[in-house]
Design an enzyme around this catalytic site. Structure first.
Site, PDB file in Angstrom:
ATOM      1  N   ASN A   8      -6.189  -1.641  -0.628  1.00 24.75           N
ATOM      2  CA  ASN A   8      -6.974  -1.718   0.609  1.00 24.75           C
ATOM      3  C   ASN A   8      -7.221  -0.287   1.084  1.00 24.75           C
ATOM      4  OD1 ASN A   8      -8.076  -2.141   3.090  1.00 24.75           O
ATOM      5  ND2 ASN A   8      -6.293  -3.162   3.990  1.00 24.75           N
ATOM      6  N   LYS A  10      -9.091   0.675   3.408  1.00 24.97           N
ATOM      7  CA  LYS A  10      -9.341   0.756   4.861  1.00 24.97           C
ATOM      8  C   LYS A  10     -10.548   1.661   5.128  1.00 24.97           C
ATOM      9  CE  LYS A  10      -4.534  -0.389   5.605  1.00 24.97           C
ATOM     10  NZ  LYS A  10      -3.339  -0.301   6.415  1.00 24.97           N
ATOM     11  N   HIS A  97      -6.672  -9.305   8.479  1.00 23.42           N
ATOM     12  CA  HIS A  97      -5.774  -8.157   8.323  1.00 23.42           C
ATOM     13  C   HIS A  97      -5.221  -7.776   9.689  1.00 23.42           C
ATOM     14  CE1 HIS A  97      -4.276  -4.122   7.648  1.00 23.42           C
ATOM     15  NE2 HIS A  97      -4.134  -4.492   6.398  1.00 23.42           N
ATOM     16  N   GLU A  99      -4.878  -5.097  11.182  1.00 25.77           N
ATOM     17  CA  GLU A  99      -5.684  -4.152  11.981  1.00 25.77           C
ATOM     18  C   GLU A  99      -6.876  -4.870  12.616  1.00 25.77           C
ATOM     19  OE1 GLU A  99      -5.853  -1.404   8.769  1.00 25.77           O
ATOM     20  OE2 GLU A  99      -3.701  -1.122   9.053  1.00 25.77           O
ATOM     21  N   GLU A 171       2.147  -9.438   5.575  1.00 25.53           N
ATOM     22  CA  GLU A 171       2.242  -8.010   5.909  1.00 25.53           C
ATOM     23  C   GLU A 171       2.887  -7.876   7.290  1.00 25.53           C
ATOM     24  OE1 GLU A 171      -0.860  -5.440   3.810  1.00 25.53           O
ATOM     25  OE2 GLU A 171      -2.000  -6.527   5.305  1.00 25.53           O
ATOM     26  N   GLY A 177       1.832   1.157   7.225  1.00 27.97           N
ATOM     27  CA  GLY A 177       1.514   2.552   7.504  1.00 27.97           C
ATOM     28  C   GLY A 177       2.648   3.309   8.175  1.00 27.97           C
ATOM     29  N   SER A 216       3.826  -0.508   3.294  1.00 23.93           N
ATOM     30  CA  SER A 216       4.531   0.637   2.717  1.00 23.93           C
ATOM     31  C   SER A 216       4.987   0.414   1.276  1.00 23.93           C
ATOM     32  CB  SER A 216       5.713   1.045   3.613  1.00 23.93           C
ATOM     33  OG  SER A 216       5.229   1.415   4.904  1.00 23.93           O
TER      34      SER A 216
HETATM   35  P1  13P Z   1       0.371   0.648   3.938  1.00 21.56           P
HETATM   36  O1  13P Z   1       0.596   0.395   2.459  1.00 21.56           O
HETATM   37  O2  13P Z   1      -0.290   1.960   4.224  1.00 21.56           O
HETATM   38  O3  13P Z   1       1.617   0.404   4.719  1.00 21.56           O
HETATM   39  O4  13P Z   1      -0.690  -0.461   4.417  1.00 21.56           O
HETATM   40  C1  13P Z   1      -0.469  -1.789   4.113  1.00 21.56           C
HETATM   41  C2  13P Z   1      -1.700  -2.558   4.404  1.00 21.56           C
HETATM   42  O5  13P Z   1      -2.098  -2.701   5.539  1.00 21.56           O
HETATM   43  C3  13P Z   1      -2.428  -3.118   3.269  1.00 21.56           C
HETATM   44  O6  13P Z   1      -3.419  -4.011   3.689  1.00 21.56           O
END
Ligand code: 13P
Length: 252
Positions: A8, A10, A97, A99, A171, A177, A216
């Site tokens: 992803n 983003k 997601h 976010e 997640e 993140g 992560s």
């Molecule tokens: P990270 O791997 O940066 O923690 O992000 C996870 C994520 O949101 C994948 O969709």
């Protein structure tokens, strides 16, 4: 069951960066992936066509979108429709997601509408769910995950449109993140809950629906994570932006 390793990206990468990253990934991974492993790249909308051009004809690589708006077309300024994504070669899309839920305020209901609509249009949908740190500390993980799953999946529209495929990504919001990865026992417990709910909500496919872990994921924790019961793949954010780290994860 197939193992899905999803990148992803983003809101990262211009077209030239996306092209270079995708090229390096195909060079590092084509022909080397373990059996039954699929790489899914989820670039920003602006790089979908570029990445499609790089991975076209490459075994084990698929393309997906991070989001869409659930309508055929129309006056929805700023939005992108599933038909436009299919036209670019996307087979997959995310819905819900964290976010989207927490930065953009998407409700469980909107996520459910996106999920049903994407399935009806023929996309393999990846439903993202997960609890916040406050919810975890309050001991309501089960309720939160069940509510997110039920609102999205408990509908005749979903039951009647499962042909293109469904996955769930667990997640935990606090592990995204942050560099903080959930403990193996937390992942095992959450994935077992998801599996149980899937078997109840969608008995015909509950057992073989892929459940991905995200939060992560790194080269040094991938093999442990993939070894946990009911973990059928991973959704990777930060570590998917660098060809070296993502290819190490893909082969891990
Ligand atoms: P990270 O791997 O940066 O923690 O992000 C996870 C994520 O949101 C994948 O969709």
């Amino acid at each position: 069951m197939r193992t899905l390793i999803a990148a992803n990206w983003k809101m990262h990468m211009t077209r030239s960066q996306a092209q270079s990253t995708a090229r390096q990934l195909t060079e590092k991974l084509e022909g080397k992936l373990p059996e039954n492993r699929e790489i899914l790249i989820l670039p920003p909308f602006t790089s979908l066509e570029t990445v499609a051009g790089v991975i076209s004809g490459k075994d084990g690589f698929s393309l997906g979108a991070q989001d869409f708006y659930p309508a055929e077309e129309g006056a929805y300024t700023g939005e992108v429709a599933p038909g436009m994504l299919l036209d670019l070669g996307c087979g997959y899309a995310l819905a819900g997601h964290s976010e989207r839920r927490h930065v953009f305020g998407e409700s469980d209901e909107l996520v459910g509408e996106k999920l049903a609509y994407g399935l009806e249009k023929g996309l393999h949908m990846i439903l993202c769910i997960g609890e916040t740190l406050t919810e975890r500390n309050n001991g309501v993980i089960r309720e939160v995950l069940s509510r997110q799953l039920r609102t999205a999946l408990d509908s005749a529209r979903v039951r009647n449109s499962l042909g293109s495929g469904l996955s769930v990504a667990y997640e935990p919001v606090w592990a995204i993140g942050t560099g903080e990865v959930a403990r193996p026992e937390d992942i095992r417990e959450a994935h077992a809950m998801v599996r149980e709910d899937l078997m109840t909500l969608l008995p015909q496919i509950g057992e073989e629906t892929g459940i991905l872990y995200g939060g992560s994921v790194k080269p040094d924790n991938i093999s442990q994570i993939l070894g946990i019961d009911n973990v059928n793949g991973v959704l990777v954010g930060g570590a998917s932006l660098k060809p070296d780290s993502f290819s190490a994860i893909a082969l891990g």
